[in-house]
Design a protein around this motif. Sequence first.
Motif, PDB file in Angstrom:
ATOM      1  N   ARG A   1       0.835  -1.209   0.000  1.00 28.28           N
ATOM      2  CA  ARG A   1       0.000   0.000   0.000  1.00 28.28           C
ATOM      3  C   ARG A   1       0.869   1.258   0.000  1.00 28.28           C
ATOM      4  O   ARG A   1       0.613   2.204  -0.743  1.00 28.28           O
ATOM      5  N   ALA A   2       1.921   1.278   0.810  1.00 32.47           N
ATOM      6  CA  ALA A   2       2.822   2.437   0.853  1.00 32.47           C
ATOM      7  C   ALA A   2       3.504   2.644  -0.501  1.00 32.47           C
ATOM      8  O   ALA A   2       3.667   3.780  -0.964  1.00 32.47           O
ATOM      9  N   LEU A   3       3.898   1.560  -1.140  1.00 31.24           N
ATOM     10  CA  LEU A   3       4.530   1.640  -2.456  1.00 31.24           C
ATOM     11  C   LEU A   3       3.552   2.207  -3.490  1.00 31.24           C
ATOM     12  O   LEU A   3       3.902   3.095  -4.277  1.00 31.24           O
ATOM     13  N   VAL A   4       2.311   1.726  -3.468  1.00 30.16           N
ATOM     14  CA  VAL A   4       1.282   2.225  -4.386  1.00 30.16           C
ATOM     15  C   VAL A   4       0.999   3.695  -4.097  1.00 30.16           C
ATOM     16  O   VAL A   4       0.905   4.512  -5.022  1.00 30.16           O
ATOM     17  N   ASP A   5       0.868   4.049  -2.825  1.00 28.60           N
ATOM     18  CA  ASP A   5       0.608   5.455  -2.466  1.00 28.60           C
ATOM     19  C   ASP A   5       1.716   6.371  -2.975  1.00 28.60           C
ATOM     20  O   ASP A   5       1.450   7.455  -3.493  1.00 28.60           O
ATOM     21  N   ARG A   6       2.948   5.946  -2.804  1.00 27.41           N
ATOM     22  CA  ARG A   6       4.074   6.749  -3.267  1.00 27.41           C
ATOM     23  C   ARG A   6       3.993   6.967  -4.776  1.00 27.41           C
ATOM     24  O   ARG A   6       4.184   8.076  -5.270  1.00 27.41           O
ATOM     25  N   ARG A   7       3.680   5.901  -5.507  1.00 31.10           N
ATOM     26  CA  ARG A   7       3.577   6.013  -6.968  1.00 31.10           C
ATOM     27  C   ARG A   7       2.398   6.895  -7.361  1.00 31.10           C
ATOM     28  O   ARG A   7       2.513   7.710  -8.278  1.00 31.10           O
ATOM     29  N   LEU A   8       1.258   6.754  -6.698  1.00 31.17           N
ATOM     30  CA  LEU A   8       0.097   7.569  -7.042  1.00 31.17           C
ATOM     31  C   LEU A   8       0.333   9.052  -6.736  1.00 31.17           C
ATOM     32  O   LEU A   8      -0.286   9.910  -7.364  1.00 31.17           O
ATOM     33  N   SER A   9       1.225   9.344  -5.807  1.00 26.89           N
ATOM     34  CA  SER A   9       1.524  10.746  -5.494  1.00 26.89           C
ATOM     35  C   SER A   9       2.501  11.369  -6.499  1.00 26.89           C
ATOM     36  O   SER A   9       2.708  12.575  -6.485  1.00 26.89           O
TER      37      SER A   9
END
Length: 176
Positions: free
Chosen positions: A44-52
């Motif tokens: 989730r943190a990896l996805v959040d970083r990419r979405l930001s």
Amino acid sequence: MFDDPATTDPYAGAVTWDRAGDARIAVLYPPYVPLVRTHLNGLRALVDRRLSEPAAPVTDPRLALLVERMRETTSEPQREPEVLADVRTRLDWALSVLPEHGGVLELHTPTHQWWWGRALLDVCTAITALLGAWLRGEAVDGQHCPDDATWWMWMAQMRWLDAQFVEPLKPGRGEE
């Protein structure tokens, strides 16, 4: 003397599945709940970083493989942010049903079962990409694989997640 896998394999007997009508119920050995939570939160943190950072090129092999595999499962073309938003939604949901205390996970509908299995398959896919990159000598998130033991530890965790959660929840499994 210690030939029983339950005494020699730290992952043996970690999850037991049962049915109650349409519901699937998993009983997790309580120390494994935080391990599953860590994997879900990590992705989730990896996805959040990419979405930001949507304008940046995709360079993380874990997300690249996840997006590629998700695009293969649909006939409609999807942009990366859409795919990752779907992944994020599944991860959030999976974390919301993971017990805070104890180890009983109740998946009441086939949709819940699919979402849980898919969230853990997403984690397994990301780990598979990590392992592949490390085998090719590539750094992932700036880190090369430190040693063979670390590589095998990640492989064992990926296989365990797959065997304990993804495989039992595949449609048609556990129907016997």
